[in-house]
Design a protein around this motif. Structure first.
Motif, PDB file in Angstrom:
ATOM      1  N   GLY A   1      42.349  43.055  39.354  1.00  0.00           N
ATOM      2  CA  GLY A   1      42.085  43.578  38.016  1.00  0.00           C
ATOM      3  C   GLY A   1      40.783  42.974  37.485  1.00  0.00           C
ATOM      4  O   GLY A   1      40.226  42.032  38.069  1.00  0.00           O
TER       5      GLY A   1
ATOM      6  N   ALA B   1      42.183  48.931  35.055  1.00  0.00           N
ATOM      7  CA  ALA B   1      41.685  47.633  35.532  1.00  0.00           C
ATOM      8  C   ALA B   1      42.017  46.537  34.529  1.00  0.00           C
ATOM      9  O   ALA B   1      42.000  45.352  34.851  1.00  0.00           O
ATOM     10  CB  ALA B   1      40.176  47.699  35.729  1.00  0.00           C
TER      11      ALA B   1
ATOM     12  N   TYR C   1      40.603  25.296  40.414  1.00  0.00           N
ATOM     13  CA  TYR C   1      41.289  26.523  40.836  1.00  0.00           C
ATOM     14  C   TYR C   1      40.370  27.549  41.526  1.00  0.00           C
ATOM     15  O   TYR C   1      40.713  28.089  42.586  1.00  0.00           O
ATOM     16  CB  TYR C   1      41.916  27.093  39.563  1.00  0.00           C
ATOM     17  CG  TYR C   1      42.696  28.363  39.607  1.00  0.00           C
ATOM     18  CD1 TYR C   1      44.057  28.365  39.298  1.00  0.00           C
ATOM     19  CD2 TYR C   1      42.102  29.593  39.876  1.00  0.00           C
ATOM     20  CE1 TYR C   1      44.778  29.547  39.280  1.00  0.00           C
ATOM     21  CE2 TYR C   1      42.821  30.767  39.875  1.00  0.00           C
ATOM     22  CZ  TYR C   1      44.153  30.734  39.568  1.00  0.00           C
ATOM     23  OH  TYR C   1      44.876  31.894  39.559  1.00  0.00           O
TER      24      TYR C   1
ATOM     25  N   VAL D   1      44.940  46.501  31.747  1.00  0.00           N
ATOM     26  CA  VAL D   1      46.036  47.063  30.951  1.00  0.00           C
ATOM     27  C   VAL D   1      46.224  46.144  29.754  1.00  0.00           C
ATOM     28  O   VAL D   1      46.294  44.920  29.905  1.00  0.00           O
ATOM     29  CB  VAL D   1      47.337  47.148  31.795  1.00  0.00           C
ATOM     30  CG1 VAL D   1      48.496  47.623  30.943  1.00  0.00           C
ATOM     31  CG2 VAL D   1      47.128  48.079  32.990  1.00  0.00           C
TER      32      VAL D   1
ATOM     33  N   ILE E   1      40.062  33.641  49.951  1.00  0.00           N
ATOM     34  CA  ILE E   1      39.342  34.874  50.309  1.00  0.00           C
ATOM     35  C   ILE E   1      38.491  34.652  51.563  1.00  0.00           C
ATOM     36  O   ILE E   1      38.553  35.416  52.528  1.00  0.00           O
ATOM     37  CB  ILE E   1      38.441  35.303  49.125  1.00  0.00           C
ATOM     38  CG1 ILE E   1      39.320  35.631  47.910  1.00  0.00           C
ATOM     39  CG2 ILE E   1      37.545  36.478  49.509  1.00  0.00           C
ATOM     40  CD1 ILE E   1      38.550  35.772  46.590  1.00  0.00           C
TER      41      ILE E   1
ATOM     42  N   VAL F   1      50.517  33.258  45.658  1.00  0.00           N
ATOM     43  CA  VAL F   1      49.708  32.040  45.604  1.00  0.00           C
ATOM     44  C   VAL F   1      50.443  30.921  44.851  1.00  0.00           C
ATOM     45  O   VAL F   1      50.123  30.589  43.714  1.00  0.00           O
ATOM     46  CB  VAL F   1      48.289  32.316  45.035  1.00  0.00           C
ATOM     47  CG1 VAL F   1      47.459  33.113  46.024  1.00  0.00           C
ATOM     48  CG2 VAL F   1      48.319  33.049  43.701  1.00  0.00           C
TER      49      VAL F   1
ATOM     50  N   LYS G   1      44.574  41.576  26.713  1.00  0.00           N
ATOM     51  CA  LYS G   1      45.127  42.117  27.958  1.00  0.00           C
ATOM     52  C   LYS G   1      46.612  41.754  28.071  1.00  0.00           C
ATOM     53  O   LYS G   1      47.049  40.718  27.541  1.00  0.00           O
ATOM     54  CB  LYS G   1      44.336  41.624  29.168  1.00  0.00           C
ATOM     55  CG  LYS G   1      44.527  40.179  29.481  1.00  0.00           C
ATOM     56  CD  LYS G   1      43.983  39.791  30.848  1.00  0.00           C
ATOM     57  CE  LYS G   1      44.333  38.328  31.033  1.00  0.00           C
ATOM     58  NZ  LYS G   1      43.938  37.689  32.214  1.00  0.00           N
TER      59      LYS G   1
ATOM     60  N   GLY H   1      45.805  38.214  46.047  1.00  0.00           N
ATOM     61  CA  GLY H   1      46.940  37.333  45.776  1.00  0.00           C
ATOM     62  C   GLY H   1      47.472  37.509  44.365  1.00  0.00           C
ATOM     63  O   GLY H   1      46.791  38.026  43.479  1.00  0.00           O
TER      64      GLY H   1
ATOM     65  N   LYS I   1      51.195  37.541  31.515  1.00  0.00           N
ATOM     66  CA  LYS I   1      52.500  36.892  31.704  1.00  0.00           C
ATOM     67  C   LYS I   1      52.736  35.818  30.657  1.00  0.00           C
ATOM     68  O   LYS I   1      53.852  35.536  30.277  1.00  0.00           O
ATOM     69  CB  LYS I   1      52.546  36.217  33.076  1.00  0.00           C
ATOM     70  CG  LYS I   1      52.703  37.172  34.223  1.00  0.00           C
ATOM     71  CD  LYS I   1      52.665  36.395  35.537  1.00  0.00           C
ATOM     72  CE  LYS I   1      52.597  37.321  36.716  1.00  0.00           C
ATOM     73  NZ  LYS I   1      52.133  36.652  37.933  1.00  0.00           N
TER      74      LYS I   1
ATOM     75  N   ALA J   1      46.492  45.877  40.247  1.00  0.00           N
ATOM     76  CA  ALA J   1      46.336  45.264  41.563  1.00  0.00           C
ATOM     77  C   ALA J   1      47.314  45.827  42.609  1.00  0.00           C
ATOM     78  O   ALA J   1      46.898  46.450  43.587  1.00  0.00           O
ATOM     79  CB  ALA J   1      46.506  43.750  41.448  1.00  0.00           C
TER      80      ALA J   1
ATOM     81  N   MET K   1      40.710  29.561  45.142  1.00  0.00           N
ATOM     82  CA  MET K   1      40.719  31.022  45.231  1.00  0.00           C
ATOM     83  C   MET K   1      39.621  31.501  46.194  1.00  0.00           C
ATOM     84  O   MET K   1      39.836  32.426  46.985  1.00  0.00           O
ATOM     85  CB  MET K   1      40.528  31.617  43.832  1.00  0.00           C
ATOM     86  CG  MET K   1      40.555  33.109  43.838  1.00  0.00           C
ATOM     87  SD  MET K   1      40.862  33.755  42.183  1.00  0.00           S
ATOM     88  CE  MET K   1      40.246  35.415  42.410  1.00  0.00           C
TER      89      MET K   1
END
Ligand code: TYM
Length: 332
Positions: free
Chosen positions: A149, A186, A130, A188, A138, A40, A197, A7, A200, A22, A134
């Motif tokens: 990632g 894995a 959260y 960036v 799954i 999600v 990393k 997701g 966003k 991903a 998640m």
């Protein structure tokens, strides 16, 4: 056939980390696994969202998933909140995971610290729970494999712990999933702060490359990427995080080994130019495809509705299995 689920949050702009870490892996996995991919939106609201923006970002994310090569005829693409049993299973799992386990999650610690630092008093309870949602995403699809990632590794370990505990308390109910973390890209890193990393929520717009940015803006960001003063191209994250990040991105974009790519460069300028060029070549068709899809909302609507139906068919069965195992009285 083994199952895959993964997701992405429909917030902010999808960046190179999401794409290389991903989404590209998802597009490969769809051909060899029974695959489920989801935007999600329920995770997104763990921090306050503007309602209009959440709606438009969710639609854009679904268009992005198709644009990166996910074929709705081959895999199941859906919006998480369209399958309400995710939240139902999440509650059962919240009652399986412990407070201490949730408190140890680094993503919660980082995000809640960031919110308090920026003066926001309100850290939602959803941000804390959260990982149980998640895990539900799954486990509800009996997923064997979860392509993510590196930053999601801890959540995946917790998902396995939750599944194991549930199975030992109530009998075999859930499949134990494995994280599938790519060998290259894995993690960036930010082009301006290469020890962080790419993210966003970063306050470094020049360090984050959105996959739908204009190609000239992308080229400029690579040109200005932070390296070091040594002027020697070597793959060595500790000593040379900026250069190593560029080599990893170039390696991921060209399907080549980043360490051996280092031998082909003696200066930073050509490495930056080639990395930008390779990324732009990979992204241009994705950008064009997404623009076409957003211009055809009826087609996108059909894809979304079909995905919700296909995902629900699988999810209701697993939730019922979990409820039966826990001893809930059936209605009929
Ligand atoms: P999200 O939306 O933050 O990120 C989506 C995917 O992108 C990967 N990623 C990165 N990979 C490499 N380098 C980076 N800099 C980078 N930044 C992000 C993430 O690892 C992720 O795979 N909690 C998840 C969403 C989620 C989920 C799930 C994932 C909810 N339920 C079930 C897998 C299975 C998240 O916030 O991803």
């Amino acid at each position: 056939m083994t199952r895959v689920l993964s997701g992405i949050q429909p917030t902010g702009d999808v960046h190179l980390g999401n794409f290389l870490g991903a989404l590209r892996q998802w597009a490969i996995d769809q051909h060899t696994h029974d695959s489920f991919y989801t935007a999600v939106d329920l995770h997104a609201v763990t921090v306050q969202q503007d309602p209009l923006e959440l709606r438009s970002k969710t639609l854009e994310t679904m268009a992005t998933l198709v644009a990166v090569g996910l074929d709705p005829e081959v895999c199941t693409l859906f919006v998480q909140s369209h399958v309400p049993c995710h939240t139902e299973l999440s509650w059962l799992l919240e009652c399986t995971v412990s407070f201490g386990e949730l408190r140890r999650m680094t993503q919660f610690k980082d995000k809640s610290a960031k919110q308090s630092d920026s003066g926001q008093e309100h850290v939602s309870a959803g941000l804390f729970t959260y990982p149980a949602l998640m895990a539900a995403d799954i486990l509800i699809y009996d997923a064997d494999r979860v392509p993510v990632g590196d930053d999601q590794r801890q959540h995946l370990e917790l998902t396995r712990d939750i599944a194991e505990r549930f199975n030992s308390r109530y009998g075999e109910t859930f499949v134990l999933p494995e994280a599938a973390i790519p060998k290259i890209a894995a993690r960036v890193m930010d082009l301006q702060e290469p020890t962080n990393k790419m993210s966003k929520s970063s306050e470094s717009p020049m360090g984050t490359v959105g996959i739908f940015e204009e190609t000239s803006a992308i080229a400029k960001k690579f040109k200005r990427a932070i390296t070091d003063s040594e002027n020697q191209v070597r793959f060595d994250f500790e000593a040379k995080p900026g250069v190593t990040n560029l080599l990893s991105i170039l390696g991921a974009a060209t399907d080549r080994d980043p360490e051996s790519l280092a031998d082909e460069y003696h200066q930073y300028g050509p490495l930056k130019n080639d990395t930008a060029e390779a990324i732009i070549t990979v992204l241009e068709p994705v950008q064009n495809r997404r623009a076409e899809l957003l211009a055809d909302p009826a087609e996108l609507g059909r894809i979304i509705a079909r995905g919700a139906e296909k995902a629900s068919e699988v999810a209701v069965v697993t939730v019922q299995r979990a409820k039966d195992a826990m001893g809930f009285l059936s209605a009929g």
